[in-house]
Design a protein around this motif. Structure first.
Motif, PDB file in Angstrom:
ATOM      1  N   UNK A   1      53.635  44.617  36.270  1.00  0.00           N
ATOM      2  CA  UNK A   1      52.237  45.026  36.246  1.00  0.00           C
ATOM      3  C   UNK A   1      51.721  45.157  34.820  1.00  0.00           C
ATOM      4  N   UNK A   2      52.581  45.606  33.889  1.00  0.00           N
ATOM      5  CA  UNK A   2      52.186  45.650  32.483  1.00  0.00           C
ATOM      6  C   UNK A   2      51.846  44.241  32.005  1.00  0.00           C
ATOM      7  N   UNK A   3      52.668  43.277  32.384  1.00  0.00           N
ATOM      8  CA  UNK A   3      52.378  41.892  32.036  1.00  0.00           C
ATOM      9  C   UNK A   3      51.064  41.427  32.633  1.00  0.00           C
ATOM     10  N   UNK A   4      50.808  41.809  33.892  1.00  0.00           N
ATOM     11  CA  UNK A   4      49.551  41.448  34.539  1.00  0.00           C
ATOM     12  C   UNK A   4      48.363  42.108  33.838  1.00  0.00           C
ATOM     13  N   UNK A   5      48.559  43.368  33.420  1.00  0.00           N
ATOM     14  CA  UNK A   5      47.501  44.075  32.702  1.00  0.00           C
ATOM     15  C   UNK A   5      47.128  43.336  31.417  1.00  0.00           C
ATOM     16  N   UNK A   6      48.131  42.885  30.682  1.00  0.00           N
ATOM     17  CA  UNK A   6      47.868  42.132  29.460  1.00  0.00           C
ATOM     18  C   UNK A   6      47.130  40.831  29.768  1.00  0.00           C
TER      19      UNK A   6
ATOM     20  N   UNK B   1      42.242  43.625  37.424  1.00  0.00           N
ATOM     21  CA  UNK B   1      43.217  44.726  37.429  1.00  0.00           C
ATOM     22  C   UNK B   1      43.126  45.600  38.673  1.00  0.00           C
ATOM     23  N   UNK B   2      42.189  45.307  39.564  1.00  0.00           N
ATOM     24  CA  UNK B   2      41.958  46.170  40.723  1.00  0.00           C
ATOM     25  C   UNK B   2      43.224  46.520  41.500  1.00  0.00           C
TER      26      UNK B   2
ATOM     27  N   UNK C   1      46.170  47.168  40.599  1.00  0.00           N
ATOM     28  CA  UNK C   1      47.071  48.143  39.976  1.00  0.00           C
ATOM     29  C   UNK C   1      46.350  49.064  39.000  1.00  0.00           C
ATOM     30  N   UNK C   2      45.037  49.169  39.135  1.00  0.00           N
ATOM     31  CA  UNK C   2      44.249  49.986  38.206  1.00  0.00           C
ATOM     32  C   UNK C   2      44.650  51.452  38.237  1.00  0.00           C
ATOM     33  N   UNK C   3      44.828  52.012  39.434  1.00  0.00           N
ATOM     34  CA  UNK C   3      45.152  53.437  39.534  1.00  0.00           C
ATOM     35  C   UNK C   3      46.490  53.755  38.880  1.00  0.00           C
ATOM     36  N   UNK C   4      47.461  52.856  39.019  1.00  0.00           N
ATOM     37  CA  UNK C   4      48.777  53.111  38.465  1.00  0.00           C
ATOM     38  C   UNK C   4      48.843  52.886  36.959  1.00  0.00           C
ATOM     39  N   UNK C   5      48.099  51.926  36.455  1.00  0.00           N
ATOM     40  CA  UNK C   5      48.393  51.380  35.129  1.00  0.00           C
ATOM     41  C   UNK C   5      47.341  51.634  34.059  1.00  0.00           C
ATOM     42  N   UNK C   6      46.274  52.350  34.365  1.00  0.00           N
ATOM     43  CA  UNK C   6      45.306  52.670  33.323  1.00  0.00           C
ATOM     44  C   UNK C   6      45.444  54.142  32.971  1.00  0.00           C
ATOM     45  N   UNK C   7      46.235  54.404  31.961  1.00  0.00           N
ATOM     46  CA  UNK C   7      46.429  55.757  31.439  1.00  0.00           C
ATOM     47  C   UNK C   7      46.997  55.636  30.030  1.00  0.00           C
ATOM     48  N   UNK C   8      47.071  56.757  29.348  1.00  0.00           N
ATOM     49  CA  UNK C   8      47.472  56.717  27.942  1.00  0.00           C
ATOM     50  C   UNK C   8      48.885  56.191  27.766  1.00  0.00           C
TER      51      UNK C   8
END
Length: 263
Positions: A48-53, A105-106, A108-115
């Motif tokens: 998911x980090x890869x997908x976020x990028x 990002x929809x 995995x947005x809840x899991x992966x958007x944080x500091x």
């Protein structure tokens, strides 16, 4: 104001960009940002980090930027570069671009958007340093609201916000609101955050009226939500303070519970 060749209105010192940075200053204490952070290693996966990028890559390409390579790492470009380009656009144009990424990002947005994700997760570092991580996270949280559920509020008040933020006394008052959140006692974080939100709301109400005040207050709450500064029940109270409408409490609780279930 001036226009580009294709007729898009440009606003120097776009208010929503400035607001994002003011809220960053308000909520950017290292002590505050790390107190209520959650262990997301078991929630946001390396894939998911890869997908976020990749989603950010699509967004950055709209500003002629690429994901940068630092050794074997893929990192987001320094935030100052993105800030400069976004600062040249109207809110409506930013939101058209922003929605390209939020659609991506929809899942995995809840899991992966944080500091923590913008800093380091599973030994994957996606920003150059902690200041950039904070700026990216809070900028994301701000436009998540300003281009999402709060878009009508910000679009309706864009002119007033532009004028208000051009007067030096108003930005100073906003920064002074942030003094309430710099606390050392974790038990006082919720009270401090609520005080900051009320100060933000009151400041915008005096300058631009009720709808601008509600929008700014909810944007600040969303930044606190994504920063994981305060507990979920406190976020419900903060949202209620912003809206002043207890009829919306079930919607607020439902969204907060959905967020909690992913932690």
């Amino acid at each position: 104001m001036a226009t580009t060749n294709n007729g898009i209105w440009m606003i120097k010192l776009l208010p929503v960009i400035l607001l994002s940075l003011f809220f960053t200053s308000i909520f950017a204490s290292n002590n505050t940002l790390t107190r209520i952070s959650r262990d997301v290693n078991t929630v946001c996966t390396p894939d998911q980090i890869g997908d976020l990028l990749q989603c950010y890559a699509r967004f950055l390409a709209l500003y002629n930027f690429l994901i940068e390579q630092v050794g074997s790492r893929s990192v987001l470009p320094h935030f100052s570069k993105l800030y400069y380009e976004m600062n040249r656009q109207s809110l409506s144009t930013i939101c058209i671009n922003w929605n390209v990424m939020t659609t991506c990002i929809a899942p995995f947005s809840l899991q992966c958007i944080n500091l923590q994700v913008f800093q380091k997760v599973n030994n994957i570092i996606v920003t150059y340093d902690q200041p950039d991580a904070i700026l990216y996270m809070q900028n994301h949280a701000f436009f998540e609201y300003a281009c999402g559920t709060g878009n009508n509020l910000f679009m309706a008040n864009e002119g007033c916000l532009t004028t208000a933020l051009a007067v030096s006394s108003f930005p100073k008052r906003l920064l002074d609101c942030g003094g309430n959140s710099q606390v050392e006692d974790p038990g006082m974080l919720c009270q401090a955050a609520q005080g900051t939100n009320q100060c933000i709301k009151d400041s915008f109400f005096r300058e631009c009226g009720e709808s601008a005040a509600i929008g700014a207050c909810h944007a600040a709450t969303n930044i606190a939500r994504r920063a994981e500064e305060v507990e979920p029940m406190c976020l419900i109270d903060m949202d209620i303070t912003c809206s002043g409408n207890y009829d919306s409490i079930l919607v607020i609780i439902a969204s907060t519970l959905a967020y909690m279930l992913t932690r």
